[in-house]
Design an enzyme around this catalytic site. Structure first.
Site, mmCIF file in Angstrom:
data_model
loop_
_atom_site.group_PDB
_atom_site.id
_atom_site.type_symbol
_atom_site.label_atom_id
_atom_site.label_comp_id
_atom_site.label_asym_id
_atom_site.label_seq_id
_atom_site.Cartn_x
_atom_site.Cartn_y
_atom_site.Cartn_z
ATOM 1 N N GLU A 120 0.818 -1.210 0.000
ATOM 2 C CA GLU A 120 0.000 0.000 0.000
ATOM 3 C C GLU A 120 0.852 1.261 0.000
ATOM 4 O OE1 GLU A 120 -1.803 -1.054 3.991
ATOM 5 O OE2 GLU A 120 -1.491 1.093 4.298
ATOM 6 N N CYS A 133 3.627 8.576 0.329
ATOM 7 C CA CYS A 133 4.253 7.718 1.333
ATOM 8 C C CYS A 133 4.345 6.319 0.719
ATOM 9 C CB CYS A 133 3.377 7.722 2.584
ATOM 10 S SG CYS A 133 3.941 6.570 3.836
ATOM 11 N N CYS A 140 6.904 -6.539 7.013
ATOM 12 C CA CYS A 140 8.034 -5.942 7.737
ATOM 13 C C CYS A 140 8.497 -6.922 8.800
ATOM 14 C CB CYS A 140 7.591 -4.630 8.387
ATOM 15 S SG CYS A 140 8.931 -3.743 9.219
ATOM 16 N N CYS A 144 7.322 -3.915 15.467
ATOM 17 C CA CYS A 144 7.000 -2.896 16.479
ATOM 18 C C CYS A 144 5.592 -3.188 16.992
ATOM 19 C CB CYS A 144 7.067 -1.493 15.863
ATOM 20 S SG CYS A 144 8.717 -1.059 15.295
ATOM 21 N N CYS A 147 2.331 -1.427 15.510
ATOM 22 C CA CYS A 147 2.270 -1.250 14.055
ATOM 23 C C CYS A 147 1.641 -2.460 13.359
ATOM 24 C CB CYS A 147 3.680 -1.014 13.526
ATOM 25 S SG CYS A 147 3.749 -0.764 11.754
ATOM 26 N N CYS A 361 -0.253 2.795 9.280
ATOM 27 C CA CYS A 361 0.670 1.924 8.568
ATOM 28 C C CYS A 361 0.165 0.500 8.415
ATOM 29 C CB CYS A 361 1.954 1.805 9.384
ATOM 30 S SG CYS A 361 3.094 3.083 9.091
HETATM 31 N N1 SAH Z 1 10.211 1.118 9.385
HETATM 32 C C1 SAH Z 1 10.252 2.534 9.375
HETATM 33 C C2 SAH Z 1 9.164 3.210 8.566
HETATM 34 C C3 SAH Z 1 7.762 2.716 8.666
HETATM 35 S S1 SAH Z 1 6.592 3.301 9.809
HETATM 36 C C4 SAH Z 1 10.268 3.076 10.780
HETATM 37 O O1 SAH Z 1 10.162 2.300 11.707
HETATM 38 O O2 SAH Z 1 10.451 4.272 10.948
HETATM 39 C C5 SAH Z 1 6.489 5.042 9.827
HETATM 40 C C6 SAH Z 1 6.232 5.591 11.219
HETATM 41 O O3 SAH Z 1 4.900 5.294 11.696
HETATM 42 C C7 SAH Z 1 7.164 5.007 12.249
HETATM 43 O O4 SAH Z 1 7.594 6.024 13.115
HETATM 44 C C8 SAH Z 1 6.290 4.019 12.972
HETATM 45 O O5 SAH Z 1 6.807 3.706 14.219
HETATM 46 C C9 SAH Z 1 4.969 4.761 12.992
HETATM 47 N N2 SAH Z 1 3.787 3.927 13.244
HETATM 48 C C10 SAH Z 1 3.541 2.669 12.843
HETATM 49 N N3 SAH Z 1 2.339 2.249 13.250
HETATM 50 C C11 SAH Z 1 1.795 3.269 13.931
HETATM 51 C C12 SAH Z 1 0.561 3.448 14.607
HETATM 52 N N4 SAH Z 1 -0.353 2.474 14.672
HETATM 53 N N5 SAH Z 1 0.344 4.632 15.201
HETATM 54 C C13 SAH Z 1 1.258 5.628 15.142
HETATM 55 N N6 SAH Z 1 2.434 5.526 14.513
HETATM 56 C C14 SAH Z 1 2.711 4.356 13.923
#
Ligand code: SAH
Length: 375
Positions: A120, A133, A140, A144, A147, A361
């Site tokens: 996406e 974006c 991935c 995290c 996420c 995300c």
């Molecule tokens: N892998 C990279 C980029 C992808 S995510 C990274 O970790 O930076 C882009 C941003 O969105 C990251 O800061 C991630 O931690 C954040 N993110 C992911 N899921 C989220 C959510 N449910 N709420 C808020 N931020 C989120």
């Protein structure tokens, strides 16, 4: 010693690398024409027994006219086009779904790749221009906790052309020029380093879309050695670090990658990036109610970033149904912001965009995979 607990398919794993020169990762040497730069494409075209200037035409079709198929390339002979179709897999992402937010015009795109993987991308409209974006991997490996992209793990790295293809397709479908690019979709760009760098090279090429380096942001969860490598490339792109916690202990609770890299190492790499490039670091901090939104967290964060030339982007966590994380009240977010500002830190709360269309995300992709829709 570094461990890989909880992090699958990390660099150094047995998963084959997918490169423009071996796109299937099986040693068959299948090439991806759309990921080659002009000198590489010229070599390839000459290998096929065609005149050199055909490479420039082909490059123009791919990277300026944003042609979706070889059939569109009408100044190439039909025979040459047929040969290209036969010998190369077309990596142009195919549109599966386009959702337009009624709240702010944000658009979400779901694409199918040539091997059936689904990714996406998002188009966001700001007064300063359109920002796309992109995803850098299908799935991935970083897992995290908050996420949606990490649920289900990493499927594979994206090729440079598949990262570019998201931008090219969105520009064509929307009919609007893309001026900014952020690698903040699914995947970890610095866990797909070579392809990501090749993508940057093509995206900023003056013979292609020629997007300025300063209009590009790469977001990382903090893969220290590759942050340092990127700094040594001395590009002018912005590096965003997903921090999300003000101490190593707290970061460990949210991000498994913190097991591999201590917070102090990650911050040193950020300082190194600034030294080498002069580019101010952006720190992303997802605010999660009751987890990292206390007054004490703000104080620790201010102390941690003291003296750094940086910007903090607070993101009220976007709730995903697989986890129980909730956003703090707007007043708590504002209080957190004020506390940082009082310490002289430059900070914004990220405006939530496309809330009505699975904004967070990986949510759109997840929903699609869960519905069990097969390509
Ligand atoms: N892998 C990279 C980029 C992808 S995510 C990274 O970790 O930076 C882009 C941003 O969105 C990251 O800061 C991630 O931690 C954040 N993110 C992911 N899921 C989220 C959510 N449910 N709420 C808020 N931020 C989120």
């Amino acid at each position: 010693m570094r461990t890989t607990d909880g992090l699958e398919n990390r660099a150094g794993s047995t998963m084959p690398a997918v490169t423009p020169f071996d796109m299937k990762g099986d040693g068959s040497g299948q090439k991806d024409l759309r990921s080659l730069d002009l000198p590489q494409l010229t070599e390839e075209v000459e290998r096929l027994g065609e005149k050199k200037f055909r490479a420039r035409q082909l490059y123009q079709w791919i990277h300026v006219n944003l042609a979706d198929s070889f059939d569109e390339m009408t100044n190439l002979s039909a025979a040459f086009r047929e040969r290209l179709k036969r010998e190369y897999t077309d990596t142009t992402p195919q549109l599966l779904e386009r959702l337009v937010s009624e709240l702010d015009g944000t658009e979400k795109y779901l694409f199918r790749l040539w091997d059936g993987n689904v990714i996406e991308s998002v188009l966001m409209r700001y007064h300063h221009g359109n920002s796309v974006c992109i995803s850098t991997q299908a799935g991935c490996a970083m897992a995290c906790r908050f996420c949606a992209s990490g649920i289900g793990g990493k499927k594979r790295d994206l090729l440079p052309s598949e990262m570019l293809g998201q931008i090219y397709r969105i520009q064509r479908i929307s009919g609007e020029r893309v001026s900014n690019v952020v690698a903040m979709g699914t995947g970890e760009p610095l866990d797909n380093y070579d392809n990501f760098l090749c993508f940057l090279h093509l995206l900023t090429d003056e013979n292609g879309l020629h997007i300025s380096q300063r209009s590009i942001t790469a977001s990382t969860c903090g893969i220290v050695e590759n942050m340092r490598r990127l700094a040594d490339e001395q590009l002018q792109i912005t590096l965003a670090l997903s921090l999300h916690a003000s101490s190593q202990e707290k970061r460990l609770q949210l991000m498994p990658v913190a097991r591999r890299y201590d917070l102090s190492e990650v911050l040193d790499a950020c300082r190194y990036y600034f030294e080498k490039t002069g580019r101010r670091i952006t720190f992303e901090y997802s605010l999660v109610a009751g987890v990292n939104d206390h007054e004490q967290d703000a104080q620790e964060l201010a102390a941690l970033l003291h003296g750094m030339n940086c910007h903090v982007n607070l993101i009220p966590v976007n709730p995903i149904k697989e986890r129980s994380f909730v956003q703090p009240e707007a007043s708590a977010c504002a209080a957190f912001k004020n506390r940082l500002e009082k310490s002289g830190i430059n900070v914004t709360i990220r405006r939530e965009m496309g809330r009505d269309i699975s904004g967070a995300c990986g949510q759109l992709r997840r929903g699609y995979l869960e519905r069990g829709e097969r390509p």
